[in-house]
Design a protein around this motif. Structure first.
Motif, PDB file in Angstrom:
ATOM      1  N   ARG A   1      14.693   2.991  -2.543  1.00 21.05           N
ATOM      2  CA  ARG A   1      13.151   3.139  -2.761  1.00 21.05           C
ATOM      3  C   ARG A   1      12.407   3.645  -1.462  1.00 21.05           C
ATOM      4  NH1 ARG A   1       8.820   0.402  -2.515  1.00 21.05           N
ATOM      5  NH2 ARG A   1       9.553  -1.001  -0.511  1.00 21.05           N
ATOM      6  N   GLU A   2      12.904   3.332  -0.141  1.00 17.28           N
ATOM      7  CA  GLU A   2      12.489   4.073   0.812  1.00 17.28           C
ATOM      8  C   GLU A   2      12.604   5.452   0.950  1.00 17.28           C
ATOM      9  OE1 GLU A   2      10.037   1.969   2.455  1.00 17.28           O
ATOM     10  OE2 GLU A   2       9.704   3.688   3.874  1.00 17.28           O
ATOM     11  N   GLN A   3      13.956   5.812   0.644  1.00 21.37           N
ATOM     12  CA  GLN A   3      14.171   7.086   0.711  1.00 21.37           C
ATOM     13  C   GLN A   3      13.358   8.153  -0.060  1.00 21.37           C
ATOM     14  OE1 GLN A   3      16.848   8.947   2.558  1.00 21.37           O
ATOM     15  NE2 GLN A   3      15.236  10.363   1.934  1.00 21.37           N
ATOM     16  N   GLU A   4      12.992   7.415  -1.358  1.00 19.92           N
ATOM     17  CA  GLU A   4      12.252   8.233  -2.298  1.00 19.92           C
ATOM     18  C   GLU A   4      10.872   8.454  -1.991  1.00 19.92           C
ATOM     19  OE1 GLU A   4      14.709   6.506  -6.254  1.00 19.92           O
ATOM     20  OE2 GLU A   4      12.452   6.025  -6.034  1.00 19.92           O
ATOM     21  N   GLU A   5      10.537   7.268  -1.169  1.00 19.29           N
ATOM     22  CA  GLU A   5       8.923   7.145  -0.614  1.00 19.29           C
ATOM     23  C   GLU A   5       9.188   8.335   0.601  1.00 19.29           C
ATOM     24  OE1 GLU A   5       7.450   2.784  -1.299  1.00 19.29           O
ATOM     25  OE2 GLU A   5       7.520   3.605   0.522  1.00 19.29           O
ATOM     26  N   ILE A   6       9.966   8.503   1.287  1.00 18.92           N
ATOM     27  CA  ILE A   6       9.968   9.404   2.351  1.00 18.92           C
ATOM     28  C   ILE A   6      10.006  10.908   1.433  1.00 18.92           C
ATOM     29  CG2 ILE A   6      11.428  10.489   4.040  1.00 18.92           C
ATOM     30  CD1 ILE A   6      11.997   7.783   4.946  1.00 18.92           C
TER      31      ILE A   6
ATOM     32  N   VAL B   1       2.596   9.708   3.873  1.00 22.84           N
ATOM     33  CA  VAL B   1       2.130   8.469   3.897  1.00 22.84           C
ATOM     34  C   VAL B   1       3.067   7.824   4.545  1.00 22.84           C
ATOM     35  CG1 VAL B   1       1.912   6.453   2.556  1.00 22.84           C
ATOM     36  CG2 VAL B   1       1.034   8.688   1.654  1.00 22.84           C
ATOM     37  N   GLU B   2       4.256   8.116   4.731  1.00 19.91           N
ATOM     38  CA  GLU B   2       5.323   7.483   5.516  1.00 19.91           C
ATOM     39  C   GLU B   2       5.219   7.799   6.954  1.00 19.91           C
ATOM     40  OE1 GLU B   2       7.590   5.021   4.582  1.00 19.91           O
ATOM     41  OE2 GLU B   2       6.466   5.233   2.794  1.00 19.91           O
ATOM     42  N   ALA B   3       4.874   8.927   7.272  1.00 17.79           N
ATOM     43  CA  ALA B   3       4.643   9.362   8.773  1.00 17.79           C
ATOM     44  C   ALA B   3       3.524   8.653   9.249  1.00 17.79           C
ATOM     45  CB  ALA B   3       4.422  10.997   8.760  1.00 17.79           C
ATOM     46  N   ALA B   4       2.528   8.355   8.455  1.00 18.26           N
ATOM     47  CA  ALA B   4       1.431   7.563   9.114  1.00 18.26           C
ATOM     48  C   ALA B   4       1.744   6.157   9.100  1.00 18.26           C
ATOM     49  CB  ALA B   4       0.226   7.592   8.017  1.00 18.26           C
ATOM     50  N   GLU B   5       2.862   5.661   8.340  1.00 17.60           N
ATOM     51  CA  GLU B   5       3.062   4.275   8.528  1.00 17.60           C
ATOM     52  C   GLU B   5       3.881   4.248   9.895  1.00 17.60           C
ATOM     53  OE1 GLU B   5       5.347   3.268   5.062  1.00 17.60           O
ATOM     54  OE2 GLU B   5       3.660   2.828   3.906  1.00 17.60           O
ATOM     55  N   ILE B   6       4.602   5.020  10.400  1.00 20.85           N
ATOM     56  CA  ILE B   6       5.439   5.257  11.639  1.00 20.85           C
ATOM     57  C   ILE B   6       4.170   4.902  12.826  1.00 20.85           C
ATOM     58  CG2 ILE B   6       6.697   6.562  13.346  1.00 20.85           C
ATOM     59  CD1 ILE B   6       7.731   8.068  11.118  1.00 20.85           C
TER      60      ILE B   6
ATOM     61  N   PHE C   1      14.422   3.783  10.712  1.00 21.55           N
ATOM     62  CA  PHE C   1      13.252   3.276  11.305  1.00 21.55           C
ATOM     63  C   PHE C   1      12.262   2.505  10.333  1.00 21.55           C
ATOM     64  CE2 PHE C   1       8.903   3.487  12.894  1.00 21.55           C
ATOM     65  CZ  PHE C   1       8.906   2.996  13.924  1.00 21.55           C
ATOM     66  N   MET C   2      12.308   3.090   9.033  1.00 21.32           N
ATOM     67  CA  MET C   2      11.188   2.376   8.166  1.00 21.32           C
ATOM     68  C   MET C   2      12.047   1.315   7.624  1.00 21.32           C
ATOM     69  SD  MET C   2       9.128   4.890   8.719  1.00 21.32           S
ATOM     70  CE  MET C   2       7.747   3.999   7.543  1.00 21.32           C
ATOM     71  N   MET C   3      13.361   1.139   7.314  1.00 23.13           N
ATOM     72  CA  MET C   3      13.946  -0.179   7.034  1.00 23.13           C
ATOM     73  C   MET C   3      13.536  -1.298   7.857  1.00 23.13           C
ATOM     74  SD  MET C   3      15.183   0.727   4.052  1.00 23.13           S
ATOM     75  CE  MET C   3      16.244  -0.778   3.711  1.00 23.13           C
TER      76      MET C   3
ATOM     77  N   PHE D   1      11.658  -1.466  10.618  1.00 24.76           N
ATOM     78  CA  PHE D   1      10.262  -1.670  11.283  1.00 24.76           C
ATOM     79  C   PHE D   1       9.151  -1.872  10.199  1.00 24.76           C
ATOM     80  CE2 PHE D   1      12.219   0.028  15.028  1.00 24.76           C
ATOM     81  CZ  PHE D   1      12.056  -1.094  15.859  1.00 24.76           C
ATOM     82  N   GLU D   2       9.138  -1.139   9.080  1.00 23.23           N
ATOM     83  CA  GLU D   2       8.239  -1.279   7.906  1.00 23.23           C
ATOM     84  C   GLU D   2       8.879  -2.647   6.931  1.00 23.23           C
ATOM     85  OE1 GLU D   2       7.719   1.856   4.945  1.00 23.23           O
ATOM     86  OE2 GLU D   2       6.552   0.778   3.870  1.00 23.23           O
ATOM     87  N   LEU D   3       9.865  -2.596   6.646  1.00 24.88           N
ATOM     88  CA  LEU D   3      10.483  -3.457   5.814  1.00 24.88           C
ATOM     89  C   LEU D   3      11.046  -4.631   6.429  1.00 24.88           C
ATOM     90  CD1 LEU D   3      11.904  -1.176   3.019  1.00 24.88           C
ATOM     91  CD2 LEU D   3       9.546  -2.612   2.842  1.00 24.88           C
TER      92      LEU D   3
END
Ligand code: ZN
Length: 175
Positions: A26-31, A37-42, A73-75, A77-79
């Motif tokens: 799911r996260e890969q699809e978002e990226i 959006v994902e870069a803004a999340e970083i 990183f998203m996995m 720190f975001e999730l």
């Protein structure tokens, strides 16, 4: 070392791995679909740690240029998801298999293959002890305990449990 406990641990490890892989996809699809959006999340995440734009800017750029690290990183720190250790599922599966073998099947085999009962008893004890030593050693190797200590502990506990079970069986027979 019950088969039920091992199976439980195995299923828990498996569902954890399934869950992680689902979120990873799911996260890969978002990226892929909404990279901005994902870069803004970083930036969001790093600003929570007190980093300003001048500091997180280069990090965002670096991660955007490194898709694998970005996803990880998203996995994390975001999730808040850690990559599950595949070894844990393997250990749990091995625990089930070996505990069934050591606990149930092995002590019975000699009775099938060795015709004379008193020999069968001795062979059964030897096979059981060997299985317990092996199981304890393997368990120690995988769980990070000292293998030889684990082998001895497992064998002593297993032998005491077997002796108790044998004594109870004898007591029941003599009633
Ligand atoms: Zn995301």
């Amino acid at each position: 070392m019950s088969g039920t406990g091992g199976r439980h641990a195995y299923l828990a490890a498996k569902s954890e791995a399934d869950n992680y892989n689902r979120e990873l996809q799911r996260e890969q699809e978002e990226i892929d679909t909404v990279p901005d959006v994902e870069a803004a999340e970083i930036a969001d995440i790093l600003s929570q740690y007190g980093l300003g734009p001048a500091e997180y800017g280069p990090v965002v750029t670096t991660l955007r240029n490194n898709p694998k690290a970005w996803l990880e990183f998203m996995m994390k720190f975001e999730l808040g998801l850690e990559k599950p250790e595949p070894r844990r599922a393997l250990v749990s599966a091995a625990t089930i298999a070996l505990s069934y073998v050591a606990g149930g099947l092995e002590p019975l085999l000699p009775y099938v293959f060795v015709p004379r009962a008193e020999h069968a008893m001795a062979v059964s004890v030897a096979v059981t002890l060997a299985a317990l030593l092996f199981f304890g050693f393997v368990k120690g190797r995988f769980t990070g305990d000292r293998p030889f200590l684990s082998a001895v502990q497992t064998t002593v506990v297993g032998a005491l449990a077997s002796a108790a079970a044998y004594a109870m069986a004898r007591a029941v027979q003599s009633i």
